[in-house]
Design a protein around this motif. Structure first.
Motif, short mmCIF file in Angstrom:
data_model
loop_
_atom_site.label_atom_id
_atom_site.label_comp_id
_atom_site.label_asym_id
_atom_site.label_seq_id
_atom_site.Cartn_x
_atom_site.Cartn_y
_atom_site.Cartn_z
N ARG A 46 0.83 -1.21 0.00
CA ARG A 46 0.00 0.00 0.00
C ARG A 46 0.86 1.25 0.00
N LEU A 47 0.43 2.21 -0.79
CA LEU A 47 1.09 3.52 -0.84
C LEU A 47 0.34 4.49 0.05
N GLY A 48 1.09 5.30 0.78
CA GLY A 48 0.47 6.34 1.59
C GLY A 48 0.24 5.92 3.02
N ALA A 49 -0.42 6.81 3.76
CA ALA A 49 -0.62 6.62 5.20
C ALA A 49 -1.66 5.54 5.47
N LEU A 50 -1.54 4.89 6.61
CA LEU A 50 -2.47 3.85 7.03
C LEU A 50 -3.56 4.48 7.89
N LYS A 51 -4.82 4.27 7.49
CA LYS A 51 -5.94 4.89 8.22
C LYS A 51 -6.69 3.89 9.09
N ASP A 52 -6.66 2.62 8.73
CA ASP A 52 -7.38 1.59 9.48
C ASP A 52 -6.54 1.14 10.68
N SER A 53 -7.03 1.41 11.87
CA SER A 53 -6.26 1.10 13.08
C SER A 53 -6.17 -0.39 13.36
N SER A 54 -6.97 -1.21 12.67
CA SER A 54 -6.93 -2.65 12.90
C SER A 54 -5.82 -3.32 12.10
N LEU A 55 -5.14 -2.55 11.24
CA LEU A 55 -4.10 -3.09 10.39
C LEU A 55 -2.72 -2.70 10.91
N VAL A 56 -1.73 -3.48 10.51
CA VAL A 56 -0.33 -3.22 10.85
C VAL A 56 0.43 -2.94 9.56
N ALA A 57 1.23 -1.89 9.56
CA ALA A 57 2.00 -1.53 8.36
C ALA A 57 3.48 -1.57 8.66
N ARG A 58 4.26 -2.05 7.68
CA ARG A 58 5.72 -2.03 7.77
C ARG A 58 6.27 -1.34 6.54
N LYS A 59 6.87 -0.18 6.71
CA LYS A 59 7.40 0.58 5.58
C LYS A 59 8.60 -0.13 4.98
N ILE A 60 8.61 -0.27 3.65
CA ILE A 60 9.74 -0.92 2.99
C ILE A 60 10.45 -0.01 2.00
N LEU A 61 9.78 1.04 1.52
CA LEU A 61 10.41 1.99 0.60
C LEU A 61 9.81 3.37 0.80
N THR A 62 10.61 4.40 0.51
CA THR A 62 10.12 5.78 0.43
C THR A 62 10.63 6.35 -0.88
N TYR A 63 9.74 6.94 -1.66
CA TYR A 63 10.15 7.53 -2.94
C TYR A 63 9.14 8.57 -3.39
N ARG A 64 9.53 9.33 -4.38
CA ARG A 64 8.61 10.30 -4.99
C ARG A 64 8.52 10.01 -6.48
N HIS A 65 7.35 10.32 -7.04
CA HIS A 65 7.21 10.26 -8.50
C HIS A 65 8.12 11.32 -9.12
N GLN A 66 8.51 11.08 -10.35
CA GLN A 66 9.31 12.06 -11.07
C GLN A 66 8.56 12.53 -12.31
N LEU A 67 8.72 13.80 -12.62
CA LEU A 67 8.16 14.35 -13.85
C LEU A 67 9.18 14.10 -14.95
N VAL A 68 8.79 13.35 -15.99
CA VAL A 68 9.76 12.90 -16.97
C VAL A 68 9.26 13.11 -18.40
N ALA A 69 10.20 13.04 -19.32
CA ALA A 69 9.91 13.10 -20.76
C ALA A 69 11.08 12.48 -21.49
N SER A 70 10.89 12.20 -22.77
CA SER A 70 11.99 11.68 -23.57
C SER A 70 12.89 12.83 -24.01
N PRO A 71 14.19 12.59 -24.22
CA PRO A 71 15.07 13.64 -24.74
C PRO A 71 14.58 14.20 -26.07
N ALA A 72 13.99 13.34 -26.89
CA ALA A 72 13.49 13.80 -28.20
C ALA A 72 12.36 14.81 -28.04
N TYR A 73 11.46 14.57 -27.08
CA TYR A 73 10.38 15.53 -26.86
C TYR A 73 10.92 16.87 -26.39
N LEU A 74 11.86 16.83 -25.47
CA LEU A 74 12.40 18.08 -24.91
C LEU A 74 13.19 18.88 -25.96
N LYS A 75 13.77 18.17 -26.94
CA LYS A 75 14.47 18.89 -28.02
C LYS A 75 13.51 19.63 -28.93
#
Length: 302
Positions: free
Chosen positions: A143-172
């Motif tokens: 699951r991505l994001g915060a845990l809202k259900d108190s009956s569940l247990v969460a173990r964080k395994i990764l932290t990351y952010r999305h990236q804004l991307v494009a191909s080099p050809a588009y940017l040219k």
């Protein structure tokens, strides 16, 4: 005393060669040589007389060897116990994950897990929605994001952010945007569920400035694999999780756009009902995934 070094020393004597011992242990010759040298340094004595062709135990080395062999036997016994325990674990493991991690992350993870635990059957539900662990019969959900259900247990395994991307050809072919509002002059590609508008919120690297952009995408899909193909075909600018085909960024086939403006970071967690009386496959997979996933994705943008 380093017991692993004692095991290495015993294997060298048994094999009568550093290179053969390295082969049997599955490690580089340099590592085997270093471990024996470190053991000698710890003890303050020479255990082996070495020449270009032969090895000969010193008197003290002969006395130490007896204890080293016992350490090697104990090590092998422990490994056999663990191996037998792994092969005997059986049952069905039911997993759930969002579509954006199903191929790059979940695929190799489950394949490697079943190679270690061949008697565990795995069922996978790919769903963007939050699953009901009881109604859907799910043991562990990614699951991505915060845990809202108190009956569940969460173990964080990764932290990351999305990236804004494009191909080099588009940017040219256009003027690259410098801040969020400049994006309105570009073809924008967004992950979306039949919504006419999408919204991106950016935070400047200075940690203070923030801008939210509301727009109508040139292309929207609820499938990052399809959006990736559009980005590679120079279809525009879009957001992409770094766990989706990370090789595209490493190889330069996609590049980050507007690098001073970031999406917010989010956590990827393993979520389950509780820690008490967990079935063997569930407990083992939880620990296995927590160890392996960070090795699959290193140096993620946060």
């Amino acid at each position: 005393m380093d017991l692993n070094a004692l095991v290495v020393f015993a294997k060298v004597v048994e094999a009568k060669s550093f290179s053969e011992a390295a082969r049997r242990l599955g490690m580089p010759v340099s590592t085997v040589s270093r471990r024996v040298a470190e053991l000698e340094d710890q003890l303050g004595v020479r255990l082996l007389d070495r020449s270009t062709r032969n090895l000969r135990l010193t008197d003290l080395g002969s006395e130490v060897l007896e204890h080293a062999q016992r350490s090697a036997e104990a090590s092998e016994a422990v490994q056999n116990i663990v191996s037998n325990r792994q092969s005997s674990v059986s049952g069905t493991l039911r997993l759930s994950a969002p579509p954006n991690i199903s191929d790059t992350l979940l695929g190799p993870l489950v394949t490697t897990f079943q190679a270690s635990y061949p008697n565990v059957r795995v069922q996978i539900l790919i769903a963007e929605r939050y699953v009901d662990h009881i109604a859907d019969g799910v043991d562990i959900a990614f699951r991505l994001g915060a845990l809202k259900d108190s009956s569940l247990v969460a173990r964080k395994i990764l932290t990351y952010r999305h990236q804004l991307v494009a191909s080099p050809a588009y940017l040219k072919s256009c003027k690259a945007p410098e801040r969020p509002r400049d994006l309105l002059g570009h073809r924008l590609i967004a992950f979306s569920y039949w919504r006419p508008e999408s919204r991106w919120t950016f935070v400047h690297v200075n940690g203070r400035d923030e801008e939210t952009l509301t727009f109508q995408p040139h292309l929207s899909r609820n499938d990052f694999a399809g959006l990736t193909l559009a980005l590679l075909a120079s279809g525009g600018i879009g957001d992409l999780p770094p766990v989706v085909q990370p090789d595209l960024m490493r190889d330069g086939r996609l590049v980050e756009v507007m690098p001073k403006w970031h999406f917010r970071s989010q956590d990827l967690s393993l979520v389950h009902l509780g820690n008490r009386h967990m079935p063997g496959p569930v407990r083992l997979f939880k620990e296995f995934a927590a160890r392996m996933v960070p090795t699959l994705f290193q140096d993620l943008p946060t």
